[in-house]
Design an enzyme around this catalytic site. Structure first.
Site, mmCIF file in Angstrom:
data_model
loop_
_atom_site.group_PDB
_atom_site.id
_atom_site.type_symbol
_atom_site.label_atom_id
_atom_site.label_comp_id
_atom_site.label_asym_id
_atom_site.label_seq_id
_atom_site.Cartn_x
_atom_site.Cartn_y
_atom_site.Cartn_z
ATOM 1 N N ASN A 60 83.687 65.791 -129.893
ATOM 2 C CA ASN A 60 84.347 67.055 -129.440
ATOM 3 C C ASN A 60 85.774 67.092 -130.816
ATOM 4 O O ASN A 60 86.554 68.212 -130.862
ATOM 5 C CB ASN A 60 85.482 67.185 -128.025
ATOM 6 C CG ASN A 60 85.343 67.692 -126.710
ATOM 7 O OD1 ASN A 60 83.800 68.426 -127.182
ATOM 8 N ND2 ASN A 60 85.578 67.082 -126.003
ATOM 9 N N LYS A 78 75.175 70.184 -121.499
ATOM 10 C CA LYS A 78 76.039 71.444 -120.816
ATOM 11 C C LYS A 78 75.846 72.918 -121.454
ATOM 12 O O LYS A 78 74.597 73.060 -122.239
ATOM 13 C CB LYS A 78 77.354 71.061 -122.534
ATOM 14 C CG LYS A 78 78.202 69.585 -122.271
ATOM 15 C CD LYS A 78 79.080 69.834 -123.223
ATOM 16 C CE LYS A 78 80.137 69.006 -123.420
ATOM 17 N NZ LYS A 78 81.066 69.030 -124.568
ATOM 18 N N LYS A 104 74.546 60.608 -129.792
ATOM 19 C CA LYS A 104 75.197 61.503 -129.139
ATOM 20 C C LYS A 104 74.234 60.461 -127.227
ATOM 21 O O LYS A 104 75.141 61.325 -126.226
ATOM 22 C CB LYS A 104 74.791 62.543 -129.462
ATOM 23 C CG LYS A 104 75.110 64.095 -127.887
ATOM 24 C CD LYS A 104 74.848 65.256 -128.669
ATOM 25 C CE LYS A 104 75.679 66.561 -127.337
ATOM 26 N NZ LYS A 104 75.706 67.950 -127.311
#
Length: 380
Positions: free
Chosen positions: A251, A147, A233
């Site tokens: 999130n 990201k 992750k």
């Protein structure tokens, strides 16, 4: 001597490895040479806090690997993660005559990684970059997964791209330069990973909080904790690289957390804001009978044990207004991550009017829990 305690394979569409250990800054040049053998030039992007500390060894290692090296330093802080800084860095890449074979080195925390990654993703329609995270938050979370983004006036991370790095190099020795507040900032993401995916890790953190004192006493354990978080992750990212589904679980706490961050004018640390968001959603989930009653208090106590604050001043209405700019909003709904228990969570598309109620109830409960815990500590 460089010590890579862990080398983790991140098997996305463009696979790469994350190296975790000590004395790795000096190996950035050698690793760059191995993953980008055609590169002749490198541009190190860093900030005014990190540059004076770590630029020299990284620059020297890259030169020893045969690369022509340039460096661009911007003013540290979230306020620099904007279109102006981004454009200046693009111009600097052009001035350094980088080609598509060359590389950008992101040396710093989450802001540096987001900015440098977005520059790499868009310069000449995409060139290689390497993440060299120097903060706990960046090591356990933002440097992994591809990201990249900048903030717009309307909200956080609203312009960006998914662009996987060629490698991630996390030298845990860098963490010793962080302040207590900076270190705690990253602990929020560690707690987040534990709550959504690893009850055993949550219990371990309750028993032995991750602190700077632990870093001084047991660096090997800190490296293990970093690796464990990256493992959580990567398991999510490799299934959903572009956040179409399961990756949204990462999130947890961020929809409210980012809104608090913006409503407070970015005066609060990212970790503090995420912590507030996590406790708020957990508290509201209890009122809706979606998670165990004791979960918000356990979460709040763990957050406090990691020296994170749950205090904020912004009014719920202002926080809600900021949340309307959240990327996870879709029309009249927003995707929320709801904890179902320690180590388990699920996605819940939520109408905005219901989200407003959740936000108001959750924030009020968060303030009450924080005051209760602080009162107990004051009485001791």
């Amino acid at each position: 001597m460089a010590t890579s305690a862990y080398t983790l394979d991140i098997d996305t569409a463009h696979p790469y490895q994350m190296h975790i250990g000590t004395f790795l800054l000096e190996q950035v040049g050698a690793i760059t040479q191995s993953v980008a053998p055609q590169a002749q030039r490198a541009l190190i992007i860093t900030d005014s806090n990190v540059g004076p500390l770590f630029l020299a060894p990284v620059e020297q290692g890259l030169k020893e690997a045969g690369l022509t090296v340039g460096a661009a330093t911007f003013e540290a802080g979230e306020q620099s993660k904007n279109p102006t800084t981004y454009a200046e860095l693009l111009e600097r890449a052009a001035e350094e005559q980088l080609t598509r074979d060359d590389v950008i080195i992101a040396l710093g925390g989450g802001v540096v990684g987001d900015l440098a990654g977005f520059v790499a993703a868009t310069y000449m329609r995409g060139i290689g970059y390497i993440q060299v995270p120097t903060t706990l938050l960046a090591m356990v979370d933002s440097s992994v997964g591809g990201k990249t983004a900048i903030d717009l006036f309307a909200g956080k991370n609203l312009a960006g791209a998914f662009w996987q790095p060629l490698a991630v190099i996390a030298d845990a020795g860098c963490l010793g330069t962080l302040s207590d507040e900076q270190f705690a900032d990253g602990c929020a993401e560690v707690i987040k990973h534990a709550l959504i995916a690893d009850a055993e890790l949550f219990a371990e953190l309750e028993k032995t909080p991750l602190t700077l004192d632990l870093l001084k006493q047991d660096l090997a354990r800190v490296c293990w904790l970093i690796a464990r978080n990256v493992d959580i992750k990567r398991a999510v990212v490799v299934q959903d690289e572009r956040e179409a589904g399961i990756r949204k679980l990462l999130n947890f706490g961020h929809s409210i957390g980012h809104a608090v961050e913006a409503a407070e004018g970015y005066r609060l640390g990212h970790g503090t804001c995420v912590a507030i968001g996590m406790v708020a959603i957990a508290s509201a989930s209890v009122t809706a009978e979606l998670c165990p009653e004791e979960l918000p208090e356990r979460l709040a106590r763990l957050i406090k044990a990691h020296e994170l604050s749950l205090a904020f001043d912004a009014a719920p209405d202002k926080i809600f207004d900021e949340a309307l700019h959240d990327k996870k909003r879709s029309g009249s709904t927003i995707d929320l991550v709801v904890p179902r228990g320690i180590g388990a969570a699920s996605l819940a598309p939520t109408p905005l009017d219901e989200f407003r109620r959740i936000l108001e109830v959750g924030l009020a409960c968060t303030q009450a829990l924080s005051a209760e815990i602080d009162g107990e500590e004051d009485a001791c």
